[in-house]
Design an enzyme around this catalytic site. Structure first.
Site, PDB file in Angstrom:
ATOM      1  N   TYR A 164     -12.835  -8.527  -4.394  1.00 34.86           N
ATOM      2  CA  TYR A 164     -12.606  -7.782  -3.328  1.00 34.86           C
ATOM      3  C   TYR A 164     -13.650  -8.055  -2.235  1.00 34.86           C
ATOM      4  CZ  TYR A 164     -11.712  -3.307  -0.833  1.00 34.86           C
ATOM      5  OH  TYR A 164     -11.335  -2.522   0.106  1.00 34.86           O
ATOM      6  N   ASN A 186      -3.751  -3.816   7.613  1.00 31.15           N
ATOM      7  CA  ASN A 186      -4.484  -2.688   6.871  1.00 31.15           C
ATOM      8  C   ASN A 186      -4.052  -2.886   5.525  1.00 31.15           C
ATOM      9  OD1 ASN A 186      -5.277   0.300   6.251  1.00 31.15           O
ATOM     10  ND2 ASN A 186      -3.357   0.199   5.850  1.00 31.15           N
ATOM     11  N   ASP A 240       5.347  -1.768   4.695  1.00 30.64           N
ATOM     12  CA  ASP A 240       4.736  -1.812   3.204  1.00 30.64           C
ATOM     13  C   ASP A 240       5.698  -2.305   2.432  1.00 30.64           C
ATOM     14  OD1 ASP A 240       2.293   0.597   2.605  1.00 30.64           O
ATOM     15  OD2 ASP A 240       3.290  -0.456   0.845  1.00 30.64           O
ATOM     16  N   ILE A 299     -13.441   6.426   1.990  1.00 31.41           N
ATOM     17  CA  ILE A 299     -12.550   7.246   2.572  1.00 31.41           C
ATOM     18  C   ILE A 299     -11.518   7.721   1.511  1.00 31.41           C
ATOM     19  CG2 ILE A 299     -10.921   7.652   4.539  1.00 31.41           C
ATOM     20  CD1 ILE A 299     -13.657   6.373   5.425  1.00 31.41           C
ATOM     21  N   VAL A 305       2.987  -8.474   3.012  1.00 31.73           N
ATOM     22  CA  VAL A 305       2.298  -9.422   3.799  1.00 31.73           C
ATOM     23  C   VAL A 305       1.784 -10.776   3.446  1.00 31.73           C
ATOM     24  CG1 VAL A 305       1.238  -7.186   4.859  1.00 31.73           C
ATOM     25  CG2 VAL A 305       0.158  -8.335   2.929  1.00 31.73           C
ATOM     26  N   THR A 343      -8.615   8.184  -0.129  1.00 37.46           N
ATOM     27  CA  THR A 343      -7.299   7.594  -0.057  1.00 37.46           C
ATOM     28  C   THR A 343      -6.822   7.333  -1.547  1.00 37.46           C
ATOM     29  OG1 THR A 343      -7.645   5.338  -0.140  1.00 37.46           O
ATOM     30  CG2 THR A 343      -7.475   6.658   2.051  1.00 37.46           C
TER      31      THR A 343
HETATM   32  N1  LIG Z   1     -10.128   3.893   1.103  1.00 31.19           N
HETATM   33  C1  LIG Z   1     -11.374   3.594   1.303  1.00 31.19           C
HETATM   34  O1  LIG Z   1     -12.397   3.957   0.920  1.00 31.19           O
HETATM   35  C2  LIG Z   1     -11.385   1.846   1.779  1.00 31.19           C
HETATM   36  C3  LIG Z   1     -12.854   1.493   2.040  1.00 31.19           C
HETATM   37  C4  LIG Z   1     -12.835   0.178   2.497  1.00 31.19           C
HETATM   38  C5  LIG Z   1     -11.822  -0.513   2.895  1.00 31.19           C
HETATM   39  N2  LIG Z   1     -10.370  -0.186   2.702  1.00 31.19           N
HETATM   40  C6  LIG Z   1      -9.525  -0.780   2.920  1.00 31.19           C
HETATM   41  O2  LIG Z   1      -8.451  -0.205   3.580  1.00 31.19           O
HETATM   42  C7  LIG Z   1      -7.114  -0.517   3.436  1.00 31.19           C
HETATM   43  C8  LIG Z   1      -6.257   0.482   3.353  1.00 31.19           C
HETATM   44  O3  LIG Z   1      -6.748   0.922   2.122  1.00 31.19           O
HETATM   45  P1  LIG Z   1      -6.215   2.337   1.202  1.00 31.19           P
HETATM   46  O4  LIG Z   1      -7.536   3.094   1.013  1.00 31.19           O
HETATM   47  O5  LIG Z   1      -5.368   2.981   2.587  1.00 31.19           O
HETATM   48  O6  LIG Z   1      -5.473   2.183   0.102  1.00 31.19           O
HETATM   49  P2  LIG Z   1      -4.052   2.604  -0.232  1.00 31.19           P
HETATM   50  O7  LIG Z   1      -3.696   2.121  -1.503  1.00 31.19           O
HETATM   51  O8  LIG Z   1      -3.730   4.100  -0.043  1.00 31.19           O
HETATM   52  O9  LIG Z   1      -3.090   1.898   0.653  1.00 31.19           O
HETATM   53  C9  LIG Z   1      -2.938   0.551   0.871  1.00 31.19           C
HETATM   54  C10 LIG Z   1      -1.356   0.348   1.092  1.00 31.19           C
HETATM   55  O10 LIG Z   1      -1.236  -1.085   1.118  1.00 31.19           O
HETATM   56  C11 LIG Z   1      -0.049  -1.455   0.657  1.00 31.19           C
HETATM   57  N3  LIG Z   1       0.255  -2.726   0.218  1.00 31.19           N
HETATM   58  C12 LIG Z   1      -0.394  -3.365  -1.006  1.00 31.19           C
HETATM   59  N4  LIG Z   1      -0.023  -4.684  -1.183  1.00 31.19           N
HETATM   60  C13 LIG Z   1       0.678  -5.030   0.049  1.00 31.19           C
HETATM   61  C14 LIG Z   1       1.524  -6.053   0.400  1.00 31.19           C
HETATM   62  N5  LIG Z   1       1.372  -7.115  -0.449  1.00 31.19           N
HETATM   63  N6  LIG Z   1       2.172  -5.977   1.510  1.00 31.19           N
HETATM   64  C15 LIG Z   1       2.423  -4.831   2.110  1.00 31.19           C
HETATM   65  N7  LIG Z   1       1.779  -3.572   1.837  1.00 31.19           N
HETATM   66  C16 LIG Z   1       0.864  -3.830   0.751  1.00 31.19           C
HETATM   67  C17 LIG Z   1       0.289  -0.418  -0.362  1.00 31.19           C
HETATM   68  O11 LIG Z   1       1.779  -0.321  -1.080  1.00 31.19           O
HETATM   69  C18 LIG Z   1      -0.390   0.966   0.044  1.00 31.19           C
HETATM   70  O12 LIG Z   1       0.469   1.659   0.715  1.00 31.19           O
HETATM   71  C19 LIG Z   1      -7.157  -1.706   2.771  1.00 31.19           C
HETATM   72  O13 LIG Z   1      -7.300  -3.112   3.177  1.00 31.19           O
HETATM   73  C20 LIG Z   1      -8.608  -1.331   1.990  1.00 31.19           C
HETATM   74  O14 LIG Z   1      -9.239  -2.580   1.193  1.00 31.19           O
HETATM   75  C21 LIG Z   1     -10.466   1.083   2.002  1.00 31.19           C
END
Ligand SMILES: NC(=O)c1ccc[n+]([C@@H]2O[C@H](COP(=O)([O-])OP(=O)(O)OC[C@H]3O[C@@H](n4cnc5c(N)ncnc54)[C@H](O)[C@@H]3O)[C@@H](O)[C@H]2O)c1
Length: 260
Positions: free
Chosen positions: A152, A84, A37, A185, A58, A187
């Site tokens: 997005y 992720n 991360d 979800i 990433v 988060t």
């Molecule tokens: N939560 C939802 O409802 C949902 C729905 C659809 C898709 N997603 C996708 O799931 C994935 C995880 O999302 P989440 O809800 O856990 O969000 P989150 O914000 O809780 O976690 C995302 C993590 O990615 C890290 N991150 C951001 N930029 C980064 C980088 N450049 N390099 C490394 N790490 C980096 C952040 O520090 C964070 O810890 C994402 O790709 C998001 O788009 C989430």
């Protein structure tokens, strides 16, 4: 016996949310789990669940080389990569600055591209021959449009087709690549949306109740378990698939269903 015993796994964006929930389930199922991360809080989170932490952005190709190099130097191979890490934004197309588009694409799509590129390179040279499973986090809005989703939604649609291409190229080698499409979800990525509401807790409950299943998803139970399945040998015949985990969000048009 764990469903991921003897597997070596990297999960990006593992400091929070779906990445952390997935990492928790991976550890429970016996995988040696490395979370990465940009947020250094991932170090403490990893310690709490019995995973390892490596700092990674990433977007940076050289960091991908050193992360995978370091994991292979220590553990000998790479079996599962969960791409992720992601960021969320919402803005109408005619007001979206180019910089915003580029920022979202860099993390959500270029980051996944780099992960797939370097993950596949390693999985092709795993000691017992080519093998592995790559799991990419897309979204339900990678399957359809989204109000305000110019950046997005486009980034997540890109992840969907990148996944299929990686799957196609590597299926003959037995290396798989699938996408997970979460709905809503619970988060931290959702916080800016809810905190803008007058009553954030009520707004959260209302979103959950608007879903056919009646509540928001849970990171470990809903996404973590899907990732365990895709990472395990239970899913050896599944590649290039879109695994929708959305409590029924995409199965039909919204209705005014009376839940009482
Ligand atoms: N939560 C939802 O409802 C949902 C729905 C659809 C898709 N997603 C996708 O799931 C994935 C995880 O999302 P989440 O809800 O856990 O969000 P989150 O914000 O809780 O976690 C995302 C993590 O990615 C890290 N991150 C951001 N930029 C980064 C980088 N450049 N390099 C490394 N790490 C980096 C952040 O520090 C964070 O810890 C994402 O790709 C998001 O788009 C989430």
């Amino acid at each position: 016996m764990g469903r991921l015993d003897n597997k070596i796994a990297i999960i990006t964006g593992g400091a929070s949310g779906l990445g952390l929930g997935t990492a928790t389930r991976f550890v429970e199922e016996g995988a040696t789990t490395i979370i990465t991360d940009v947020n250094s809080s991932g170090s403490e989170a990893a310690e709490q669940i019995g995973a390892r932490f490596l700092a990674q952005d990433v977007r940076d190709e050289s960091m991908w080389e050193s992360i995978i190099g370091s994991v292979v130097a220590t553990h000998g191979r790479l079996d599962i990569l969960v791409n992720n890490a992601g960021i969320f934004t919402s803005c109408p197309i005619d007001q979206t600055p180019l910089e915003e588009w580029q920022r979202v694409m860099a993390v959500n799509l270029t980051g996944v591209f780099l992960g797939c590129k370097h993950g596949i390179r390693q999985m092709k040279t795993n000691p017992e021959g080519p093998s592995g499973s790559i799991i990419n986090l897309s979204s339900v809005v990678g399957l359809r449009g989204q109000m305000g989703g110019a950046s997005y939604s486009a980034s997540k649609g890109g992840v969907k087709l990148l996944t299929k291409t990686v799957a196609l190229e590597n299926a003959p080698l037995g290396i798989r690549c699938n996408s997970i499409h979460p709905g809503v979800i619970d988060t931290p990525i959702m916080d800016p949306i809810f905190s803008a509401a007058e009553d954030p807790a009520a707004a959260k409950t209302a979103v959950g109740e608007s879903l056919p299943i009646g509540y928001m998803g849970d990171p470990a139970r809903d996404i973590g378990n899907m990732a365990v399945y895709l990472g395990s040998d239970e899913s050896v015949y599944i590649t290039g698939a879109e695994m929708v985990v959305d409590g029924g969000m995409t199965i039909g048009l919204p209705s005014s269903r009376d839940r009482s």
